[in-house]
Scaffold this active site. Structure first.
Site, PDB file in Angstrom:
ATOM      1  N   ASN A  10       0.957  -1.300   0.066  1.00  0.00           N
ATOM      2  CA  ASN A  10       0.122   0.021   0.084  1.00  0.00           C
ATOM      3  C   ASN A  10       0.889   1.310  -0.061  1.00  0.00           C
ATOM      4  O   ASN A  10       1.811   1.348   0.900  1.00  0.00           O
ATOM      5  CB  ASN A  10      -0.908  -0.103   1.080  1.00  0.00           C
ATOM      6  CG  ASN A  10      -1.849   1.210   1.382  1.00  0.00           C
ATOM      7  OD1 ASN A  10      -1.437   2.265   1.110  1.00  0.00           O
ATOM      8  ND2 ASN A  10      -3.026   1.024   1.754  1.00  0.00           N
ATOM      9  N   HIS A  59       0.876   6.020   1.856  1.00  0.00           N
ATOM     10  CA  HIS A  59       1.805   7.105   2.738  1.00  0.00           C
ATOM     11  C   HIS A  59       2.847   7.727   1.861  1.00  0.00           C
ATOM     12  O   HIS A  59       3.369   8.752   2.645  1.00  0.00           O
ATOM     13  CB  HIS A  59       2.260   6.349   4.148  1.00  0.00           C
ATOM     14  CG  HIS A  59       1.005   5.933   5.031  1.00  0.00           C
ATOM     15  ND1 HIS A  59       0.144   6.927   5.394  1.00  0.00           N
ATOM     16  CD2 HIS A  59       0.658   4.928   5.493  1.00  0.00           C
ATOM     17  CE1 HIS A  59      -0.840   6.451   5.941  1.00  0.00           C
ATOM     18  NE2 HIS A  59      -0.580   5.178   6.217  1.00  0.00           N
ATOM     19  N   HIS A  89      -5.837   3.377  -1.352  1.00  0.00           N
ATOM     20  CA  HIS A  89      -7.067   3.592  -0.904  1.00  0.00           C
ATOM     21  C   HIS A  89      -7.494   5.103  -1.355  1.00  0.00           C
ATOM     22  O   HIS A  89      -6.976   6.122  -0.958  1.00  0.00           O
ATOM     23  CB  HIS A  89      -7.062   3.890   0.849  1.00  0.00           C
ATOM     24  CG  HIS A  89      -8.594   4.012   1.315  1.00  0.00           C
ATOM     25  ND1 HIS A  89      -8.455   3.844   2.763  1.00  0.00           N
ATOM     26  CD2 HIS A  89      -9.510   4.088   1.014  1.00  0.00           C
ATOM     27  CE1 HIS A  89      -9.900   4.110   3.002  1.00  0.00           C
ATOM     28  NE2 HIS A  89     -10.434   4.552   1.924  1.00  0.00           N
ATOM     29  N   ARG A 116      -9.647   7.974  -0.857  1.00  0.00           N
ATOM     30  CA  ARG A 116     -10.674   8.415   0.121  1.00  0.00           C
ATOM     31  C   ARG A 116     -11.506   9.499  -0.084  1.00  0.00           C
ATOM     32  O   ARG A 116     -11.307  10.186  -1.139  1.00  0.00           O
ATOM     33  CB  ARG A 116      -9.994   8.884   1.586  1.00  0.00           C
ATOM     34  CG  ARG A 116      -9.367   7.587   2.404  1.00  0.00           C
ATOM     35  CD  ARG A 116      -8.579   8.214   3.443  1.00  0.00           C
ATOM     36  NE  ARG A 116      -8.383   7.154   4.533  1.00  0.00           N
ATOM     37  CZ  ARG A 116      -9.343   7.098   5.654  1.00  0.00           C
ATOM     38  NH1 ARG A 116     -10.481   7.695   5.734  1.00  0.00           N
ATOM     39  NH2 ARG A 116      -8.908   6.005   6.443  1.00  0.00           N
ATOM     40  N   ARG A 146      -7.249  12.695   0.982  1.00  0.00           N
ATOM     41  CA  ARG A 146      -6.282  13.228   1.806  1.00  0.00           C
ATOM     42  C   ARG A 146      -4.754  12.573   1.483  1.00  0.00           C
ATOM     43  O   ARG A 146      -3.822  13.250   1.805  1.00  0.00           O
ATOM     44  CB  ARG A 146      -6.469  12.675   3.428  1.00  0.00           C
ATOM     45  CG  ARG A 146      -6.351  11.145   3.588  1.00  0.00           C
ATOM     46  CD  ARG A 146      -6.354  10.998   5.007  1.00  0.00           C
ATOM     47  NE  ARG A 146      -7.628  11.212   5.480  1.00  0.00           N
ATOM     48  CZ  ARG A 146      -8.181  10.427   6.714  1.00  0.00           C
ATOM     49  NH1 ARG A 146      -7.234   9.952   7.582  1.00  0.00           N
ATOM     50  NH2 ARG A 146      -9.481  10.765   7.148  1.00  0.00           N
ATOM     51  N   GLU A 165      -8.657   0.259  -2.704  1.00  0.00           N
ATOM     52  CA  GLU A 165      -9.562   0.207  -1.361  1.00  0.00           C
ATOM     53  C   GLU A 165     -10.532   1.734  -1.555  1.00  0.00           C
ATOM     54  O   GLU A 165      -9.949   2.488  -1.884  1.00  0.00           O
ATOM     55  CB  GLU A 165      -8.522   0.482  -0.253  1.00  0.00           C
ATOM     56  CG  GLU A 165      -7.961  -0.743   0.354  1.00  0.00           C
ATOM     57  CD  GLU A 165      -7.109  -0.500   1.508  1.00  0.00           C
ATOM     58  OE1 GLU A 165      -7.265   0.614   2.379  1.00  0.00           O
ATOM     59  OE2 GLU A 165      -6.050  -1.102   1.777  1.00  0.00           O
ATOM     60  N   THR A 225      -7.785   3.119   8.754  1.00  0.00           N
ATOM     61  CA  THR A 225      -9.103   2.295   8.614  1.00  0.00           C
ATOM     62  C   THR A 225      -9.177   1.494  10.129  1.00  0.00           C
ATOM     63  O   THR A 225      -8.313   0.894  10.356  1.00  0.00           O
ATOM     64  CB  THR A 225      -9.325   1.415   7.601  1.00  0.00           C
ATOM     65  OG1 THR A 225      -8.723   2.151   6.308  1.00  0.00           O
ATOM     66  CG2 THR A 225     -10.776   0.917   7.411  1.00  0.00           C
ATOM     67  N   GLU A 246     -10.762  -9.752   3.423  1.00  0.00           N
ATOM     68  CA  GLU A 246      -9.432  -9.277   4.033  1.00  0.00           C
ATOM     69  C   GLU A 246      -9.703  -9.039   5.589  1.00  0.00           C
ATOM     70  O   GLU A 246     -10.593  -8.358   6.143  1.00  0.00           O
ATOM     71  CB  GLU A 246      -8.739  -7.838   3.663  1.00  0.00           C
ATOM     72  CG  GLU A 246      -7.347  -7.547   4.151  1.00  0.00           C
ATOM     73  CD  GLU A 246      -6.943  -6.334   3.508  1.00  0.00           C
ATOM     74  OE1 GLU A 246      -7.264  -5.934   2.541  1.00  0.00           O
ATOM     75  OE2 GLU A 246      -5.975  -5.803   4.373  1.00  0.00           O
ATOM     76  N   HIS A 302      -3.384  -4.641   8.019  1.00  0.00           N
ATOM     77  CA  HIS A 302      -3.405  -3.525   9.085  1.00  0.00           C
ATOM     78  C   HIS A 302      -2.468  -3.864  10.099  1.00  0.00           C
ATOM     79  O   HIS A 302      -2.713  -5.010  11.060  1.00  0.00           O
ATOM     80  CB  HIS A 302      -4.832  -3.324   9.490  1.00  0.00           C
ATOM     81  CG  HIS A 302      -5.157  -2.060   9.674  1.00  0.00           C
ATOM     82  ND1 HIS A 302      -4.613  -1.415  10.856  1.00  0.00           N
ATOM     83  CD2 HIS A 302      -5.563  -0.975   9.185  1.00  0.00           C
ATOM     84  CE1 HIS A 302      -4.870  -0.235  10.801  1.00  0.00           C
ATOM     85  NE2 HIS A 302      -5.447   0.169   9.552  1.00  0.00           N
TER      86      HIS A 302
HETATM   87  N1  PXP Z   1      -5.634  -3.454   4.324  1.00  0.00           N
HETATM   88  C1  PXP Z   1      -6.732  -2.306   4.320  1.00  0.00           C
HETATM   89  C2  PXP Z   1      -7.856  -2.503   4.007  1.00  0.00           C
HETATM   90  C3  PXP Z   1      -6.502  -0.992   4.857  1.00  0.00           C
HETATM   91  O1  PXP Z   1      -7.276  -0.389   4.982  1.00  0.00           O
HETATM   92  C4  PXP Z   1      -5.075  -0.707   5.184  1.00  0.00           C
HETATM   93  C5  PXP Z   1      -4.830   0.774   5.835  1.00  0.00           C
HETATM   94  O2  PXP Z   1      -4.656   1.612   4.834  1.00  0.00           O
HETATM   95  C6  PXP Z   1      -3.997  -1.689   5.286  1.00  0.00           C
HETATM   96  C7  PXP Z   1      -4.468  -2.904   4.766  1.00  0.00           C
HETATM   97  C8  PXP Z   1      -2.773  -1.595   5.519  1.00  0.00           C
HETATM   98  O3  PXP Z   1      -2.483  -1.093   6.579  1.00  0.00           O
HETATM   99  P1  PXP Z   1      -1.084  -0.714   7.219  1.00  0.00           P
HETATM  100  O4  PXP Z   1      -0.813   0.621   6.931  1.00  0.00           O
HETATM  101  O5  PXP Z   1      -1.269  -0.624   8.798  1.00  0.00           O
HETATM  102  O6  PXP Z   1       0.059  -1.644   6.928  1.00  0.00           O
END
Ligand code: PXP
Length: 238
Positions: A6, A9, A42, A44, A48, A69, A100, A150, A189
């Site tokens: 992901n 960030h 994601h 949003r 953001r 996402e 999330t 998930e 997550h």
């Molecule tokens: N899976 C989903 C559905 C999420 O919303 C997120 C956070 O955006 C992640 C995985 C990844 O989480 P993390 O950034 O804590 O690794």
């Protein structure tokens, strides 16, 4: 077991200055070179971090799995149908949350999710639902014909000692039930280099979706190396 990276960030850092760098699209390319099996973003409602331009460009350049996402809103469904990611993960979204915070309210939003899945399926896009490790939520995901779930690993990630073991069992049980229902099971997550091994050892898991810890390490060692190190850990656990 696949690793979806992901890159939200990277965009968070860009948006801190409302400028053009760092670019999550470039980060995605490097993550793939480091061994990522997929890229997740994601989009949003408040944009953001990831914005529409990122998603459009990612669709053009990502040849592996592009996972979008999104909340189950009309706007997001329209965007998904237009962009055609390789899969959609439906997540709950609250404006004031930092990330999330939990899985979908499967009981309260069953009809709405059913409707969203139907529309996304019409475009032949597989749908995953981000859910808490509760058996009832897995059952509902099966009933409304999701392709995947998930499992939210946030509680596992934040717990310590005996609680951590309990949460790990809860995740493993949800994965097993999902497989029995014919659903692919993913997890994500809060997973990072220090807690991923026990989750990655659950053989029935199809894929892990990880963002914050990989991007945090990437700030120090570069994204290719950060992804490679995570891939190595995951493949050692399986
Ligand atoms: N899976 C989903 C559905 C999420 O919303 C997120 C956070 O955006 C992640 C995985 C990844 O989480 P993390 O950034 O804590 O690794």
């Amino acid at each position: 077991m696949i690793l979806g990276v992901n890159v939200d960030h990277v965009a968070t850092l860009r948006e801190a200055r409302k400028t053009f760098e760092p670019d999550p699209v470039m980060a995605a390319t490097l993550a793939v070179l480091g061994g990522a099996d997929g890229i997740t973003v994601h989009l949003r409602e408040d944009r953001r971090h990831i914005c529409d331009r990122d998603l459009r460009l990612l669709r053009e350049i990502v040849q592996c799995e592009l996972n979008l996402e999104m909340a189950a809103t009309e706007e997001m469904i329209r965007i998904a149908l237009e962009i055609k990611p390789d899969m959609v993960t439906i997540v709950p979204e609250k404006r004031l949350e930092l990330t999330t915070e939990g899985g979908l309210d499967m009981i309260g939003h069953k009809e709405r999710l059913n409707d969203a899945i139907r529309k996304i399926h019409d475009a032949c896009i597989p749908v995953s639902l981000f859910i808490n490790p509760h058996i009832i939520d897995v059952d509902i995901a099966g009933e409304i014909h999701a392709d995947m779930v998930e499992i939210h690993t946030g509680l596992y990630s934040n717990a310590g000692g005996k609680r951590k073991t309990e949460e790990l069992h809860r995740v493993a049980e949800a994965v097993k039930i999902a497989n029995k229902q014919g659903l692919h099971a993913n997890a994500g997550h809060g997973l990072g280099y220090f807690n991923v091994m026990d989750i990655a050892a659950i053989k029935e898991i199809r894929g892990l979706y990880i963002g914050h810890s990989i991007i945090s390490r990437a700030v120090l060692v570069g994204i290719e190396r950060a992804v490679r190190e995570m891939k190595e850990l995951v493949s050692r656990a399986v």
